[in-house]
Write a protein that holds these residues in place. Structure first.
Motif, short mmCIF file in Angstrom:
data_model
loop_
_atom_site.label_atom_id
_atom_site.label_comp_id
_atom_site.label_asym_id
_atom_site.label_seq_id
_atom_site.Cartn_x
_atom_site.Cartn_y
_atom_site.Cartn_z
N VAL A 34 0.84 -1.20 0.00
CA VAL A 34 0.00 0.00 0.00
C VAL A 34 0.88 1.25 0.00
CG1 VAL A 34 -1.65 1.32 1.39
CG2 VAL A 34 -1.98 -1.13 1.05
N ARG A 35 1.92 1.25 0.82
CA ARG A 35 2.83 2.40 0.86
C ARG A 35 3.55 2.59 -0.47
NH1 ARG A 35 4.46 0.02 5.86
NH2 ARG A 35 3.13 0.84 7.48
N ARG A 49 7.04 -1.10 -9.42
CA ARG A 49 5.62 -1.39 -9.20
C ARG A 49 5.13 -2.44 -10.20
NH1 ARG A 49 5.56 4.12 -8.86
NH2 ARG A 49 4.34 4.31 -10.77
N ASP A 50 5.56 -2.34 -11.45
CA ASP A 50 5.16 -3.34 -12.46
C ASP A 50 5.62 -4.74 -12.07
OD1 ASP A 50 4.02 -1.31 -13.93
OD2 ASP A 50 5.67 -1.17 -15.37
N ALA A 51 6.88 -4.83 -11.63
CA ALA A 51 7.42 -6.14 -11.23
C ALA A 51 6.69 -6.68 -10.00
CB ALA A 51 8.92 -6.01 -10.94
N VAL A 75 -5.81 -9.21 0.06
CA VAL A 75 -6.03 -7.81 0.42
C VAL A 75 -4.94 -6.92 -0.19
CG1 VAL A 75 -6.13 -6.17 2.35
CG2 VAL A 75 -7.32 -8.35 2.52
N ALA A 76 -3.71 -7.40 -0.20
CA ALA A 76 -2.62 -6.62 -0.80
C ALA A 76 -2.90 -6.38 -2.29
CB ALA A 76 -1.28 -7.34 -0.63
N VAL A 77 -3.32 -7.41 -3.00
CA VAL A 77 -3.63 -7.27 -4.42
C VAL A 77 -4.81 -6.33 -4.61
CG1 VAL A 77 -4.47 -8.50 -6.47
CG2 VAL A 77 -2.64 -9.48 -5.08
N VAL A 80 -3.71 -2.73 -4.30
CA VAL A 80 -2.96 -2.30 -5.48
C VAL A 80 -3.93 -1.98 -6.61
CG1 VAL A 80 -1.42 -3.11 -7.32
CG2 VAL A 80 -0.81 -3.48 -4.93
N MET A 81 -4.86 -2.88 -6.85
CA MET A 81 -5.82 -2.69 -7.94
C MET A 81 -6.70 -1.47 -7.69
SD MET A 81 -4.97 -4.82 -10.10
CE MET A 81 -3.72 -6.06 -10.00
N ARG A 82 -7.05 -1.24 -6.43
CA ARG A 82 -7.86 -0.05 -6.13
C ARG A 82 -7.06 1.22 -6.41
NH1 ARG A 82 -9.67 2.70 -0.60
NH2 ARG A 82 -11.11 4.17 -1.52
#
Length: 195
Positions: A34-35, A49-51, A75-77, A80-82
């Protein structure tokens, strides 16, 4: 520099760490991810970020024996998607359509999609269109999975020795309901504009 790749490696079952330590790594990974996305272009390179996005999506495709670890990865994914949906990026579709093309993705992958769809921002018309597009596209993948899970539970209801098939069917039902709601957003928006 981010230490997300190291944390992600610790979440794998192959790390041979006990589940509580893997859960701790997955929770810290969620927070660091998230950070990393919050910093955007100012604090991290786009290539990092892409990797990391690709590594997280790949991690979703792998089986997970510890449900809480899978939830934290999901939740991490979703976060990121949000973050990417906030700026109108359609990486949500790209990431999940490839993953869901598998015949039977792990439950934590579907949980990530459910969390993502629940957290999609809905303030701007472009975000409404993106959410509706996600709903339409993902329905084609999730519908057959839902039917198969429901058929499995109803056909073997008397012989069920575990709650796992029921939990699987419930998860797919929640996801299907959410995707139907997203797909309907476009119709509701069109009605408001005409009305």
């Amino acid at each position: 520099p981010s230490f997300c790749p190291s944390l992600l490696a610790l979440t794998h079952m192959s790390s041979q760490l006990p589940d509580p330590l893997r859960l701790l790594a997955a929770t810290q990974l969620k927070n660091e991810t998230v950070r990393l996305w919050r910093r955007g272009a100012h604090g991290s390179r786009a290539s990092d970020r892409d990797a990391m996005r690709a590594a997280l999506i790949f991690r979703l495709s792998e089986p997970e024996s510890c449900e809480p670890v899978g939830v934290q990865i999901a939740v991490a994914v979703a976060r990121v998607m949000r973050s990417e949906a906030n700026v109108g990026e359609a990486t949500v579709l790209q990431a999940f359509s490839g993953l869901l093309a598998r015949t039977d993705p792990p439950d934590h992958a579907l949980l990530a999609l459910l969390y993502t769809t629940e957290e999609l921002p809905m303030r701007l018309p472009a975000q409404h269109r993106l959410a509706a597009r996600i709903g339409h596209v993902m329905l084609g993948f999730v519908g057959p999975m839902w039917e198969a899970a429901l058929a499995h539970v109803t056909a073997s209801a008397a012989e069920l020795t575990s709650t796992l098939p029921i939990r699987t069917a419930v998860l797919r039902s929640k996801l299907l309901r959410q995707l139907i709601a997203l797909a309907a957003i476009e119709d509701v928006c069109a009605y408001r504009v005409r009305g």
